[in-house]
Design a protein around this motif. Structure first.
Motif, PDB file in Angstrom:
ATOM      1  N   LEU A   6       0.822  -1.206   0.000  1.00 25.44           N
ATOM      2  CA  LEU A   6       0.000   0.000   0.000  1.00 25.44           C
ATOM      3  C   LEU A   6       0.861   1.264   0.000  1.00 25.44           C
ATOM      4  O   LEU A   6       0.522   2.248  -0.666  1.00 25.44           O
ATOM      5  N   ALA A   7       1.976   1.237   0.713  1.00 28.74           N
ATOM      6  CA  ALA A   7       2.883   2.384   0.718  1.00 28.74           C
ATOM      7  C   ALA A   7       3.459   2.619  -0.680  1.00 28.74           C
ATOM      8  O   ALA A   7       3.533   3.757  -1.143  1.00 28.74           O
ATOM      9  N   ASP A   8       3.831   1.538  -1.364  1.00 30.60           N
ATOM     10  CA  ASP A   8       4.366   1.670  -2.721  1.00 30.60           C
ATOM     11  C   ASP A   8       3.305   2.155  -3.709  1.00 30.60           C
ATOM     12  O   ASP A   8       3.618   2.870  -4.660  1.00 30.60           O
ATOM     13  N   LEU A   9       2.065   1.753  -3.506  1.00 31.89           N
ATOM     14  CA  LEU A   9       0.985   2.127  -4.423  1.00 31.89           C
ATOM     15  C   LEU A   9       0.289   3.433  -4.043  1.00 31.89           C
ATOM     16  O   LEU A   9      -0.596   3.887  -4.767  1.00 31.89           O
ATOM     17  N   LEU A  13      -2.908   5.198  -5.826  1.00 26.97           N
ATOM     18  CA  LEU A  13      -4.193   5.211  -5.130  1.00 26.97           C
ATOM     19  C   LEU A  13      -4.738   6.636  -5.029  1.00 26.97           C
ATOM     20  O   LEU A  13      -5.927   6.876  -5.288  1.00 26.97           O
ATOM     21  N   THR A  14      -3.877   7.564  -4.683  1.00 29.04           N
ATOM     22  CA  THR A  14      -4.275   8.968  -4.551  1.00 29.04           C
ATOM     23  C   THR A  14      -4.669   9.554  -5.907  1.00 29.04           C
ATOM     24  O   THR A  14      -5.719  10.191  -6.038  1.00 29.04           O
ATOM     25  N   LYS A  15      -3.835   9.346  -6.920  1.00 27.75           N
ATOM     26  CA  LYS A  15      -4.093   9.887  -8.262  1.00 27.75           C
ATOM     27  C   LYS A  15      -5.439   9.403  -8.811  1.00 27.75           C
ATOM     28  O   LYS A  15      -6.152  10.154  -9.470  1.00 27.75           O
ATOM     29  N   ILE A  19     -10.744   4.721  -2.828  1.00 28.11           N
ATOM     30  CA  ILE A  19     -11.110   4.622  -1.414  1.00 28.11           C
ATOM     31  C   ILE A  19     -10.729   3.207  -0.996  1.00 28.11           C
ATOM     32  O   ILE A  19     -11.298   2.231  -1.486  1.00 28.11           O
ATOM     33  N   LEU A  20      -9.758   3.106  -0.101  1.00 34.59           N
ATOM     34  CA  LEU A  20      -9.217   1.811   0.282  1.00 34.59           C
ATOM     35  C   LEU A  20      -9.638   1.437   1.693  1.00 34.59           C
ATOM     36  O   LEU A  20      -9.518   2.248   2.616  1.00 34.59           O
ATOM     37  N   TYR A  21     -10.117   0.216   1.845  1.00 38.17           N
ATOM     38  CA  TYR A  21     -10.453  -0.338   3.156  1.00 38.17           C
ATOM     39  C   TYR A  21      -9.528  -1.523   3.398  1.00 38.17           C
ATOM     40  O   TYR A  21      -9.681  -2.561   2.764  1.00 38.17           O
ATOM     41  N   GLN A  22      -8.584  -1.334   4.287  1.00 35.29           N
ATOM     42  CA  GLN A  22      -7.634  -2.399   4.622  1.00 35.29           C
ATOM     43  C   GLN A  22      -8.170  -3.086   5.868  1.00 35.29           C
ATOM     44  O   GLN A  22      -8.042  -2.576   6.963  1.00 35.29           O
ATOM     45  N   ASN A  48      -4.412  -4.054 -10.750  1.00 37.03           N
ATOM     46  CA  ASN A  48      -5.431  -4.397 -11.745  1.00 37.03           C
ATOM     47  C   ASN A  48      -6.784  -3.774 -11.404  1.00 37.03           C
ATOM     48  O   ASN A  48      -7.488  -3.300 -12.296  1.00 37.03           O
ATOM     49  N   ALA A  49      -7.150  -3.784 -10.127  1.00 34.15           N
ATOM     50  CA  ALA A  49      -8.419  -3.170  -9.724  1.00 34.15           C
ATOM     51  C   ALA A  49      -8.425  -1.685 -10.084  1.00 34.15           C
ATOM     52  O   ALA A  49      -9.439  -1.156 -10.563  1.00 34.15           O
ATOM     53  N   ILE A  50      -7.299  -1.027  -9.900  1.00 32.56           N
ATOM     54  CA  ILE A  50      -7.197   0.399 -10.223  1.00 32.56           C
ATOM     55  C   ILE A  50      -7.209   0.603 -11.740  1.00 32.56           C
ATOM     56  O   ILE A  50      -7.929   1.454 -12.266  1.00 32.56           O
TER      57      ILE A  50
END
Length: 182
Positions: A6-9, A13-15, A19-22, A48-50
């Motif tokens: 998640l840190a790498d992505l 994710l922001t761009k 909305i991420l639910y971990q 892939n989801a993105i």
């Protein structure tokens, strides 16, 4: 390990306004898997989801321990359906029996779920094949190796991987891995 992915992505994710639910508990038992390879699987499934959905979707990460006795009962039901239908069995996210014959191995089922556009049933069957690409893939970079490599990694760790989806209803990519023996 998921936090590292998640840190790498995070910039992606922001761009893409994801909305991420971990929802993966840090208290889960360890799995019997190579962390670098598992990182690749999560990275590919989330990317892939993105990549294959519009901006602003929700992505949910989950993991749960599967009760070995329940897994065994469901495997038996799946096997009986297999013989009744001559091989046309639906994927339920359940592992096969352990190759050592230990049907009471504990398993963890991990999932990456989105609320995006979904995947037509005809495409779901071939997504994990070498060089397979979705119908919209001609407009996107990639060779169709990612999900194939995910399957190779998960099966090398004695697990299974699959997808459940309905067009317009998002997609859930899941995989199972054995819990590390203590």
């Amino acid at each position: 390990m998921v936090e590292s992915v998640l840190a790498d992505l995070e910039p992606t994710l922001t761009k893409n306004q994801i909305i991420l639910y971990q929802q993966i508990s840090p208290d889960l038992p360890s799995v019997d898997a190579d962390a670098t390879q598992l990182w690749r699987v999560y990275s590919n499934l989330i990317t892939n989801a993105i990549r294959h959905n519009p901006h602003g979707i929700e992505v949910t990460l989950t993991a749960e321990v599967l009760d070995p006795a329940i897994v065994k009962r469901l495997q038996n039901r799946r096997m009986s359906r297999l013989f009744k239908r001559k091989g046309s069995v639906t994927s339920e996210g359940l592992p096969q029996s352990d190759t050592n014959g230990d049907s009471l191995t504990c398993w963890i089922r991990c999932a990456v779920q989105d609320n995006g556009i979904g995947i037509p049933p005809g495409q779901q069957e071939r997504l994990f094949e070498l060089y397979a690409r979705g119908s919209r893939a001609r407009y996107m970079p990639g060779l169709g190796l990612g999900l194939y490599l995910c399957r190779q990694i998960i099966t090398a760790h004695r697990g299974e991987i699959g997808v459940s989806s309905t067009p317009g209803g998002g997609a859930t990519f899941w995989f199972t891995l054995p819990v590390a023996k203590v």
